[in-house]
Design an enzyme around this catalytic site. Structure first.
Site, mmCIF file in Angstrom:
data_model
loop_
_atom_site.group_PDB
_atom_site.id
_atom_site.type_symbol
_atom_site.label_atom_id
_atom_site.label_comp_id
_atom_site.label_asym_id
_atom_site.label_seq_id
_atom_site.Cartn_x
_atom_site.Cartn_y
_atom_site.Cartn_z
ATOM 1 N N HIS A 10 0.856 -1.195 0.000
ATOM 2 C CA HIS A 10 0.000 0.000 0.000
ATOM 3 C C HIS A 10 0.893 1.247 0.000
ATOM 4 O O HIS A 10 1.949 1.256 0.638
ATOM 5 C CB HIS A 10 -0.922 -0.011 1.226
ATOM 6 C CG HIS A 10 -1.982 1.053 1.131
ATOM 7 N ND1 HIS A 10 -1.720 2.367 1.419
ATOM 8 C CD2 HIS A 10 -3.284 1.002 0.733
ATOM 9 C CE1 HIS A 10 -2.820 3.084 1.209
ATOM 10 N NE2 HIS A 10 -3.783 2.265 0.794
ATOM 11 N N GLU A 21 -3.925 1.884 -7.271
ATOM 12 C CA GLU A 21 -4.345 3.059 -6.500
ATOM 13 C C GLU A 21 -3.417 4.229 -6.796
ATOM 14 O O GLU A 21 -2.329 4.316 -6.205
ATOM 15 C CB GLU A 21 -4.267 2.768 -5.000
ATOM 16 C CG GLU A 21 -5.166 1.661 -4.523
ATOM 17 C CD GLU A 21 -5.441 1.788 -3.033
ATOM 18 O OE1 GLU A 21 -6.611 1.859 -2.667
ATOM 19 O OE2 GLU A 21 -4.486 1.834 -2.248
HETATM 20 P P1 PGA Z 1 -9.532 6.201 0.020
HETATM 21 O O1 PGA Z 1 -8.322 5.208 0.309
HETATM 22 O O2 PGA Z 1 -10.714 5.379 -0.432
HETATM 23 O O3 PGA Z 1 -9.758 6.906 1.283
HETATM 24 O O4 PGA Z 1 -9.076 7.103 -1.094
HETATM 25 C C1 PGA Z 1 -8.052 4.121 -0.517
HETATM 26 C C2 PGA Z 1 -6.848 3.377 0.006
HETATM 27 O O5 PGA Z 1 -5.905 4.015 0.492
HETATM 28 O O6 PGA Z 1 -6.806 2.147 -0.056
#
Ligand code: PGA
Length: 249
Positions: free
Chosen positions: A97, A163
């Site tokens: 992450h 992401e």
């Molecule tokens: P968010 O976070 O939905 O608050 O943008 C996503 C994540 O960090 O997995």
């Protein structure tokens, strides 16, 4: 059509056992939704044993951990190993992450986490994503490099969570455009074919994360071509999470 996968990454948003338990108890009542969407809850480590029985007794919900130790031997203070998580009913771990990478977890560490997780028979979600974009498309080579960490290590179920860091933790209007998600999903799939071979690559779900909320989830899923979502802030409140699940139908 495969069921969409929705992973709730609670980060540190939910702290109290009572709040966490109430969340799961309420979610359990939505059995129709749980039969159509694959739901995984990733609570902080402290809440995992508390939620374990509640989650594992519910069809349609599984538990994930937000991170895992790269080590398998016990002489490591403050670490939580994949086999310890497995013993608490966790089936999936999230690695790479962007918030863990920012805290110093390198690709060497991520590769070791992958190995340790597969050794404990876990499913693994590998997060990838660029911090920013430029007009030269350098994000594509960065994603390719981040994906290369899986080479030679895939020994069980793999999910890729794309992401873009610039879209994380904001609100629906700041999420990535669905046409850009679609472009990246195709690129990730093609890169996985090069790394894993066609047959294995086609089995890997690619999900999107970054400011997914109830109001944008439907469009992002239908037009973005991802297999589901990794949801942060909007997964920490039961009503907004249910809205996202409903938007996935
Ligand atoms: P968010 O976070 O939905 O608050 O943008 C996503 C994540 O960090 O997995």
């Amino acid at each position: 059509m495969k069921k969409p996968i929705v992973i709730a990454n609670w980060k540190m948003y939910i702290e109290k056992p009572e709040v966490a338990k109430k969340f799961i108890t309420t979610l359990k009542r939505h059995s129709a939704l749980l039969s159509k969407v694959e739901v995984t809850i990733a609570p902080p480590f402290t809440l995992i044993p508390i939620l374990s029985t509640l989650v594992t007794s519910t069809k349609g919900i599984t538990l994930a951990a937000q991170s895992v130790s790269a080590y398998t031997e016990p002489k490591h203070t403050g670490e939580v190993s994949a086999s310890m998580l497995r013993g608490c009913g966790v089936q999936t771990v999230i690695v790479g992450h962007s918030e863990r990478r920012a805290a110093g977890e390198s690709e060497v560490v991520i590769a070791a986490q992958l190995q340790a997780s597969y050794k404990a028979q876990m499913n693994v979600v590998v997060c990838v994503g660029e911090i920013e974009r430029d007009t030269h498309g350098s994000h594509f080579s960065l994603i390719e490099k981040q994906l290369s960490v899986v080479a030679g290590h895939v020994k069980g179920k793999l999910i890729i969570a794309y992401e873009p860091v610039w879209a994380i933790g904001k609100s629906a209007g700041d999420a990535m455009k669905s046409s850009d998600i679609q472009e990246m999903v195709i690129f990730i799939r093609k890169t996985l074919v090069d790394i894993l071979g066609r047959e294995a690559a086609l089995k890997v779900p690619i999900i999107y994360g970054g400011s997914v909320e109830g109001s944008n989830a439907h469009e992002l899923l239908k037009e973005g071509g991802a297999g589901g979502f990794l949801v942060g802030h909007a997964s920490s409140e039961i009503n907004s999470f249910i809205e996202i699940l409903q938007a996935c139908l």
